[in-house]
Design a protein around this motif. Sequence first.
Motif, PDB file in Angstrom:
ATOM      1  N   PRO A   1      -6.585   7.321  -2.261  1.00 48.97           N
ATOM      2  CA  PRO A   1      -6.809   6.528  -1.053  1.00 48.97           C
ATOM      3  C   PRO A   1      -6.883   5.032  -1.389  1.00 48.97           C
ATOM      4  CG  PRO A   1      -8.313   8.398  -1.124  1.00 48.97           C
ATOM      5  CD  PRO A   1      -7.606   8.355  -2.443  1.00 48.97           C
ATOM      6  N   GLY A   2      -6.143   4.218  -0.649  1.00 46.04           N
ATOM      7  CA  GLY A   2      -6.151   2.777  -0.860  1.00 46.04           C
ATOM      8  C   GLY A   2      -5.293   2.290  -2.020  1.00 46.04           C
ATOM      9  N   ALA A   3      -4.522   3.191  -2.647  1.00 42.71           N
ATOM     10  CA  ALA A   3      -3.693   2.802  -3.793  1.00 42.71           C
ATOM     11  C   ALA A   3      -2.536   1.918  -3.341  1.00 42.71           C
ATOM     12  CB  ALA A   3      -3.161   4.035  -4.507  1.00 42.71           C
TER      13      ALA A   3
ATOM     14  N   PRO B   1       0.828  -1.204   0.000  1.00 38.77           N
ATOM     15  CA  PRO B   1       0.000   0.000   0.000  1.00 38.77           C
ATOM     16  C   PRO B   1       0.866   1.259   0.000  1.00 38.77           C
ATOM     17  CG  PRO B   1      -0.086  -1.066   2.147  1.00 38.77           C
ATOM     18  CD  PRO B   1       0.699  -1.963   1.240  1.00 38.77           C
ATOM     19  N   LEU B   2       0.398   2.275  -0.695  1.00 43.76           N
ATOM     20  CA  LEU B   2       1.114   3.544  -0.730  1.00 43.76           C
ATOM     21  C   LEU B   2       0.744   4.371   0.494  1.00 43.76           C
ATOM     22  CD1 LEU B   2       0.668   4.452  -4.499  1.00 43.76           C
ATOM     23  CD2 LEU B   2       2.626   3.407  -3.390  1.00 43.76           C
ATOM     24  N   PRO B   3       1.656   5.205   0.976  1.00 41.31           N
ATOM     25  CA  PRO B   3       1.355   6.028   2.141  1.00 41.31           C
ATOM     26  C   PRO B   3       0.331   7.112   1.796  1.00 41.31           C
ATOM     27  CG  PRO B   3       3.488   6.618   1.241  1.00 41.31           C
ATOM     28  CD  PRO B   3       3.012   5.407   0.480  1.00 41.31           C
ATOM     29  N   LYS B   4      -0.312   7.645   2.815  1.00 37.62           N
ATOM     30  CA  LYS B   4      -1.259   8.735   2.598  1.00 37.62           C
ATOM     31  C   LYS B   4      -0.488   9.963   2.153  1.00 37.62           C
ATOM     32  CE  LYS B   4      -4.729   7.195   5.857  1.00 37.62           C
ATOM     33  NZ  LYS B   4      -5.544   7.519   7.035  1.00 37.62           N
TER      34      LYS B   4
END
Length: 52
Positions: free
Chosen positions: A15-17, A6-9
């Motif tokens: 979102p959720g990428a 998951p990528l960080p915010k």
Amino acid sequence: MSATHPLPKAPWNEPGAAHSVRRVLIHIIAETTQNAGHADILREAIDGRTST
């Protein structure tokens, strides 16, 4: 099935990428080759010798 992370915010990430391990590896290889090319150009400008 490919492993993902998951990528960080962040404002540029959806979102959720998530990115696959394959995508990350290809990106690292591409960046490394591009930077190696830049270093070769600088070296040629300094010493005047070209690579064979």
